[in-house]
Scaffold this motif. Structure first.
Motif, PDB file in Angstrom:
ATOM      1  N   ASP A   1     120.886 -40.874 -17.252  1.00  0.00           N
ATOM      2  CA  ASP A   1     119.776 -39.461 -17.056  1.00  0.00           C
ATOM      3  C   ASP A   1     120.087 -38.073 -17.395  1.00  0.00           C
ATOM      4  O   ASP A   1     119.286 -37.348 -17.102  1.00  0.00           O
ATOM      5  CB  ASP A   1     120.631 -39.264 -15.183  1.00  0.00           C
ATOM      6  CG  ASP A   1     120.388 -40.723 -14.503  1.00  0.00           C
ATOM      7  OD1 ASP A   1     119.167 -41.005 -14.659  1.00  0.00           O
ATOM      8  OD2 ASP A   1     120.911 -41.109 -12.896  1.00  0.00           O
ATOM      9  N   LYS A   2     121.747 -38.188 -18.413  1.00  0.00           N
ATOM     10  CA  LYS A   2     121.984 -36.451 -18.744  1.00  0.00           C
ATOM     11  C   LYS A   2     121.331 -36.457 -20.421  1.00  0.00           C
ATOM     12  O   LYS A   2     121.054 -35.399 -20.374  1.00  0.00           O
ATOM     13  CB  LYS A   2     123.314 -36.923 -19.192  1.00  0.00           C
ATOM     14  CG  LYS A   2     124.573 -36.619 -17.890  1.00  0.00           C
ATOM     15  CD  LYS A   2     125.512 -36.450 -17.612  1.00  0.00           C
ATOM     16  CE  LYS A   2     126.612 -36.770 -16.642  1.00  0.00           C
ATOM     17  NZ  LYS A   2     126.412 -35.290 -15.877  1.00  0.00           N
ATOM     18  N   LEU A   3     120.960 -38.385 -20.870  1.00  0.00           N
ATOM     19  CA  LEU A   3     120.056 -37.674 -21.474  1.00  0.00           C
ATOM     20  C   LEU A   3     119.167 -37.524 -21.492  1.00  0.00           C
ATOM     21  O   LEU A   3     118.153 -36.091 -21.956  1.00  0.00           O
ATOM     22  CB  LEU A   3     119.714 -39.276 -22.836  1.00  0.00           C
ATOM     23  CG  LEU A   3     121.052 -39.654 -23.332  1.00  0.00           C
ATOM     24  CD1 LEU A   3     120.259 -40.805 -23.522  1.00  0.00           C
ATOM     25  CD2 LEU A   3     121.787 -38.788 -24.246  1.00  0.00           C
ATOM     26  N   ALA A   4     118.252 -37.045 -20.563  1.00  0.00           N
ATOM     27  CA  ALA A   4     117.131 -37.723 -20.098  1.00  0.00           C
ATOM     28  C   ALA A   4     117.185 -36.079 -19.906  1.00  0.00           C
ATOM     29  O   ALA A   4     115.644 -34.879 -20.199  1.00  0.00           O
ATOM     30  CB  ALA A   4     115.918 -38.333 -19.074  1.00  0.00           C
ATOM     31  N   ARG A   5     117.734 -35.808 -19.134  1.00  0.00           N
ATOM     32  CA  ARG A   5     117.858 -33.715 -18.648  1.00  0.00           C
ATOM     33  C   ARG A   5     118.205 -32.790 -20.109  1.00  0.00           C
ATOM     34  O   ARG A   5     117.044 -31.623 -19.878  1.00  0.00           O
ATOM     35  CB  ARG A   5     119.399 -33.815 -17.830  1.00  0.00           C
ATOM     36  CG  ARG A   5     119.284 -32.492 -16.949  1.00  0.00           C
ATOM     37  CD  ARG A   5     120.708 -32.533 -15.977  1.00  0.00           C
ATOM     38  NE  ARG A   5     120.513 -33.591 -15.356  1.00  0.00           N
ATOM     39  CZ  ARG A   5     121.655 -34.325 -14.338  1.00  0.00           C
ATOM     40  NH1 ARG A   5     122.667 -33.799 -15.440  1.00  0.00           N
ATOM     41  NH2 ARG A   5     121.671 -35.338 -14.219  1.00  0.00           N
ATOM     42  N   HIS A   6     118.299 -33.331 -20.284  1.00  0.00           N
ATOM     43  CA  HIS A   6     118.912 -32.717 -21.908  1.00  0.00           C
ATOM     44  C   HIS A   6     118.004 -32.864 -23.063  1.00  0.00           C
ATOM     45  O   HIS A   6     118.415 -31.853 -23.688  1.00  0.00           O
ATOM     46  CB  HIS A   6     121.021 -32.591 -22.476  1.00  0.00           C
ATOM     47  CG  HIS A   6     121.460 -32.725 -21.049  1.00  0.00           C
ATOM     48  ND1 HIS A   6     121.714 -30.654 -20.885  1.00  0.00           N
ATOM     49  CD2 HIS A   6     122.272 -32.847 -20.809  1.00  0.00           C
ATOM     50  CE1 HIS A   6     123.186 -30.895 -20.359  1.00  0.00           C
ATOM     51  NE2 HIS A   6     123.074 -32.000 -20.334  1.00  0.00           N
TER      52      HIS A   6
ATOM     53  N   LEU B   1     132.988 -41.088 -22.772  1.00  0.00           N
ATOM     54  CA  LEU B   1     132.466 -39.881 -22.161  1.00  0.00           C
ATOM     55  C   LEU B   1     133.197 -40.291 -20.807  1.00  0.00           C
ATOM     56  O   LEU B   1     132.833 -39.918 -20.506  1.00  0.00           O
ATOM     57  CB  LEU B   1     131.436 -39.475 -22.976  1.00  0.00           C
ATOM     58  CG  LEU B   1     130.694 -38.814 -23.707  1.00  0.00           C
ATOM     59  CD1 LEU B   1     128.883 -39.380 -23.990  1.00  0.00           C
ATOM     60  CD2 LEU B   1     131.693 -37.416 -23.961  1.00  0.00           C
ATOM     61  N   ARG B   2     133.473 -42.321 -20.866  1.00  0.00           N
ATOM     62  CA  ARG B   2     133.505 -42.935 -19.886  1.00  0.00           C
ATOM     63  C   ARG B   2     132.755 -42.790 -19.168  1.00  0.00           C
ATOM     64  O   ARG B   2     132.699 -41.941 -17.691  1.00  0.00           O
ATOM     65  CB  ARG B   2     134.692 -42.278 -19.235  1.00  0.00           C
ATOM     66  CG  ARG B   2     136.092 -42.752 -20.236  1.00  0.00           C
ATOM     67  CD  ARG B   2     137.373 -42.217 -19.094  1.00  0.00           C
ATOM     68  NE  ARG B   2     138.396 -42.475 -20.896  1.00  0.00           N
ATOM     69  CZ  ARG B   2     139.895 -41.254 -20.847  1.00  0.00           C
ATOM     70  NH1 ARG B   2     140.245 -41.321 -19.558  1.00  0.00           N
ATOM     71  NH2 ARG B   2     140.596 -42.408 -21.564  1.00  0.00           N
ATOM     72  N   LEU B   3     131.554 -42.844 -19.117  1.00  0.00           N
ATOM     73  CA  LEU B   3     130.476 -42.774 -18.098  1.00  0.00           C
ATOM     74  C   LEU B   3     129.576 -43.812 -17.482  1.00  0.00           C
ATOM     75  O   LEU B   3     129.081 -44.370 -19.049  1.00  0.00           O
ATOM     76  CB  LEU B   3     129.389 -41.607 -18.592  1.00  0.00           C
ATOM     77  CG  LEU B   3     129.840 -40.168 -18.733  1.00  0.00           C
ATOM     78  CD1 LEU B   3     128.406 -39.580 -19.456  1.00  0.00           C
ATOM     79  CD2 LEU B   3     129.415 -39.447 -17.302  1.00  0.00           C
ATOM     80  N   PRO B   4     129.093 -43.593 -16.904  1.00  0.00           N
ATOM     81  CA  PRO B   4     128.115 -45.175 -16.064  1.00  0.00           C
ATOM     82  C   PRO B   4     126.892 -45.267 -16.664  1.00  0.00           C
ATOM     83  O   PRO B   4     126.522 -44.211 -17.390  1.00  0.00           O
ATOM     84  CB  PRO B   4     128.083 -45.213 -15.326  1.00  0.00           C
ATOM     85  CG  PRO B   4     129.442 -44.059 -13.821  1.00  0.00           C
ATOM     86  CD  PRO B   4     129.410 -42.944 -15.074  1.00  0.00           C
ATOM     87  N   ARG B   5     126.001 -46.047 -16.888  1.00  0.00           N
ATOM     88  CA  ARG B   5     124.976 -46.452 -17.686  1.00  0.00           C
ATOM     89  C   ARG B   5     124.176 -45.908 -17.312  1.00  0.00           C
ATOM     90  O   ARG B   5     123.133 -44.482 -17.870  1.00  0.00           O
ATOM     91  CB  ARG B   5     124.515 -47.973 -17.972  1.00  0.00           C
ATOM     92  CG  ARG B   5     123.369 -47.975 -18.700  1.00  0.00           C
ATOM     93  CD  ARG B   5     122.726 -49.247 -18.748  1.00  0.00           C
ATOM     94  NE  ARG B   5     123.939 -50.015 -19.866  1.00  0.00           N
ATOM     95  CZ  ARG B   5     123.616 -49.924 -20.883  1.00  0.00           C
ATOM     96  NH1 ARG B   5     122.840 -49.681 -21.313  1.00  0.00           N
ATOM     97  NH2 ARG B   5     124.405 -50.587 -21.542  1.00  0.00           N
ATOM     98  N   LYS B   6     123.722 -45.565 -15.379  1.00  0.00           N
ATOM     99  CA  LYS B   6     122.365 -44.951 -15.698  1.00  0.00           C
ATOM    100  C   LYS B   6     122.616 -43.636 -15.605  1.00  0.00           C
ATOM    101  O   LYS B   6     122.053 -42.572 -15.679  1.00  0.00           O
ATOM    102  CB  LYS B   6     122.969 -45.385 -13.668  1.00  0.00           C
ATOM    103  CG  LYS B   6     121.390 -44.914 -12.951  1.00  0.00           C
ATOM    104  CD  LYS B   6     121.283 -44.576 -12.076  1.00  0.00           C
ATOM    105  CE  LYS B   6     120.360 -44.269 -11.346  1.00  0.00           C
ATOM    106  NZ  LYS B   6     119.509 -42.895 -11.589  1.00  0.00           N
TER     107      LYS B   6
END
Length: 444
Positions: free
Chosen positions: A430-435, A421-426
Motif C-alpha cells: 500500500d505504501k509503495l503504491a501511495r508513494h 522495515l518490519r511491515l506486513p506485506r499488504k
C-alpha cells in the motif's frame, strides 16, 4: 603457439586479377589483408573502431576511390586511406590529400614504395587506436559527472543512450527542465565521440545579439593591428557545435542560423574563398520544439533539422531514489572546497530531501548542499508552490525515503525490504503504491 596477425589492410579493387595479385604480395610482406572487389561492400565495418588502414583503387564502378575516401573521412578523420591512381588522376589525388587522404601512389606502384607507405599508415593507425584506448580507460576510471550520476532506472537508461549516441556521432536534441543536466549530457556526447579531439563550441542562444549575429558566427576581417577574428562556426569545424537553449533563440535569428549550418561551407570575412564546414550539431531546449513549431513560435525547418534524435533528461522528481546519494556527493564536494567538516545528516535535512519538489533539479540540490555545508540550514524551505511543507508532507517524504533505502539495501527484493522495515506485506505494498515506488527499479 599462434603467431600474431600482421597489420590489417582493407584492399579494394574491382579488377579481380589485380586484387588477387595484390593480396598475395601484401600477405607475403606480413600484412593481414581483407580483399574487396565491391567498394560499397568494403564500407561495412569501417569506422572509428576499425584497427587497420584502407588501400583503394580510384577508378571503380558505382563509387570511386575519391568518394570512398570522403565517406571514410566523415566516419573517422584519423582512418588512413591510401589511393592507387592513374597518371591522369594525380590532380584529383592531390585534392584528396588536402581533403584528408593519407597518401596516394601512381600505378603501377613499385612494391617497395607500396609496402613502405602501408607500414607508415598502419603504424600511425596503431598509435591512434592505442591513444583512444588509453583515453577510454581514463574516462571509464574517472568519476561520473554528478549531473549524470545515479542508480535509478532512468539514469542508467540515459547513460546507456548517451554512450551509444556519442560513439555513433549522432546529432541530438536534448530536452529537459532547467538544472537537470542538459549541458553535461552535451559535453559527454562530444567527449566520447569520434570528434573528441576537436573543439566543442557552445553558443548560448538566448544571449545572441541580432546586431552582432554574423560577427559571432562567421568572424570578422582583419582591421589595423587586429588580425582576423575567427567565428563560432569556423571554430567548430570537424568538431561539435552545441546550441544551448535553442528554444529561446530569437525568431529573427532562426532562419539565419539554419541557413548557416545547412550550407556545408563558410565564407569568413576577409578570405578569398569559402571554406568547408563539417559540423556535428547538438542542441538543448526546455520546451518541446515540435509543439512550439505548431504554435508558430519556432521555425519548423529548424525543428526538423535539429530533432533527428531526441534525448530526454529526467527531472529530479522523476528519480527521487537518487536524491540521497546525489546530495551526499554534492555535500562532500562543498565541504572539501570550503575546507569544512561534514555536518550531521539531521532529520530536518532528510525531511527536506524527501518532501521538497526540487523544481530547480540538480542545480537546486547542489545549492542546498552548500547551504548545509555552511551550517545555514535550520528548517525546510518553501516548496515549488511557495508554501512551506506541512508536517504530513514531511513525514510522508521521510517515510518514502526510508522505503527506498530499504529497497536499495535489499537489491529490490520486496520481502527483504519488508523484513528490514518490519511491515506486513499488504501495508508495505500500500505504501509503495501511495508513494509511486517500484521495487523493480532497485534491482540489478
Amino acid at each position: 603457439m599462434t603467431e600474431d596477425p600482421g597489420p590489417l589492410v582493407r584492399l579494394i579493387d574491382d579488377d579481380e586479377d589485380l586484387l588477387t595479385a595484390q593480396v598475395q604480395s601484401l600477405r607475403r610482406a606480413g600484412f593481414t589483408v581483407e580483399p574487396f572487389a565491391d567498394p560499397r561492400a568494403a564500407l561495412e565495418g569501417l569506422g572509428a573502431d576499425y584497427p587497420g588502414v584502407v588501400l583503394s583503387d580510384v577508378r571503380m564502378p558505382g563509387i570511386d576511390g575519391f568518394e570512398l575516401q570522403r565517406e571514410l573521412q566523415g566516419r573517422d578523420p584519423d582512418l588512413p586511406v591510401i589511393l592507387l591512381t592513374g597518371h591522369g588522376d594525380v590532380p584529383m589525388a592531390v585534392a584528396a590529400l588536402k581533403g584528408g587522404a593519407w597518401d596516394f601512389l601512381t600505378k603501377p606502384a613499385a612494391r617497395d614504395d607500396l609496402i613502405a607507405a602501408l607500414r607508415r599508415a598502419t603504424a600511425a593507425r596503431a598509435l591512434v587506436m592505442e591513444n583512444r584506448a588509453l583515453k577510454r580507460a581514463a574516462r571509464e576510471a574517472a568519476p561520473v559527472d554528478p549531473f549524470l550520476a545515479g542508480d535509478s532506472a532512468a539514469m542508467r537508461s540515459l547513460r546507456g543512450a548517451v554512450a551509444r549516441l556519442a560513439e555513433a556521432g549522432a546529432e541530438v536534441l536534448i530536452l529537459g527542465p532547467t538544472g537537470c543536466g542538459k549541458t553535461p549530457v552535451a559535453e559527454a556526447l562530444h567527449r566520447d565521440s569520434p570528434r573528441r579531439a576537436r573543439a566543442l563550441v557552445t553558443i548560448d542562444c538566448p544571449t545572441l545579439d541580432p546586431a552582432r549575429f554574423e560577427v559571432e558566427m562567421t568572424g570578422s576581417a582583419a582591421t589595423g593591428q587586429v588580425g582576423r577574428v575567427q567565428g563560432r562556426l569556423e571554430a567548430a569545424h570537424r568538431g561539435t557545435l552545441y546550441l544551448s537553449g535553442i528554444d529561446r533563440l530569437a525568431p529573427s535569428l532562426q532562419p539565419r542560423l539554419l541557413a548557416m549550418i545547412e550550407a556545408g561551407e563558410i565564407w569568413p570575412p576577409g578570405t578569398a574563398a569559402p571554406r568547408p564546414l563539417d559540423l556535428r550539431v547538438l542542441a538543448s531546449a526546455r520546451e518541446d520544439l515540435g509543439r512550439m513549431a505548431q504554435e508558430r513560435r519556432f521555425l519548423p525547418d529548424l525543428h526538423y533539422r535539429l530533432s533527428g534524435v531526441v534525448l530526454s533528461v529526467p527531472p529530479l522528481a522523476a528519480r527521487r531514489e537518487d536524491l540521497p546519494a546525489l546530495f551526499r556527493r554534492f555535500l562532500v564536494e562543498a565541504c572539501q572546497r570550503l575546507s569544512l567538516p561534514l555536518p550531521e545528516m539531521t532529520v530536518a535535512i532528510k525531511a527536506r530531501l524527501a518532501g521538497h519538489g526540487w523544481p530547480g533539479n540538480l542545480r537546486e540540490l547542489r545549492q542546498f548542499a552548500e547551504v548545509v555545508a555552511l551550517g545555514l540550514s535550520s528548517a525546510p524551505e518553501a516548496t515549488a508552490s511557495g508554501e512551506a511543507p506541512g508536517l504530513s508532507d514531511l513525514v510522508a517524504g521521510y517515510e518514502a525515503e526510508l522505503i527506498r533505502e530499504a529497497l536499495r539495501l535489499a537489491g529490490g527484493h520486496a520481502t527483504q525490504a519488508m523484513e528490514r522495515l518490519r511491515l506486513p506485506r499488504k501495508t508495505f505494498y500500500d505504501k509503495l503504491a501511495r508513494h509511486g515506488i517500484r521495487a523493480s527499479d532497485f534491482r540489478g
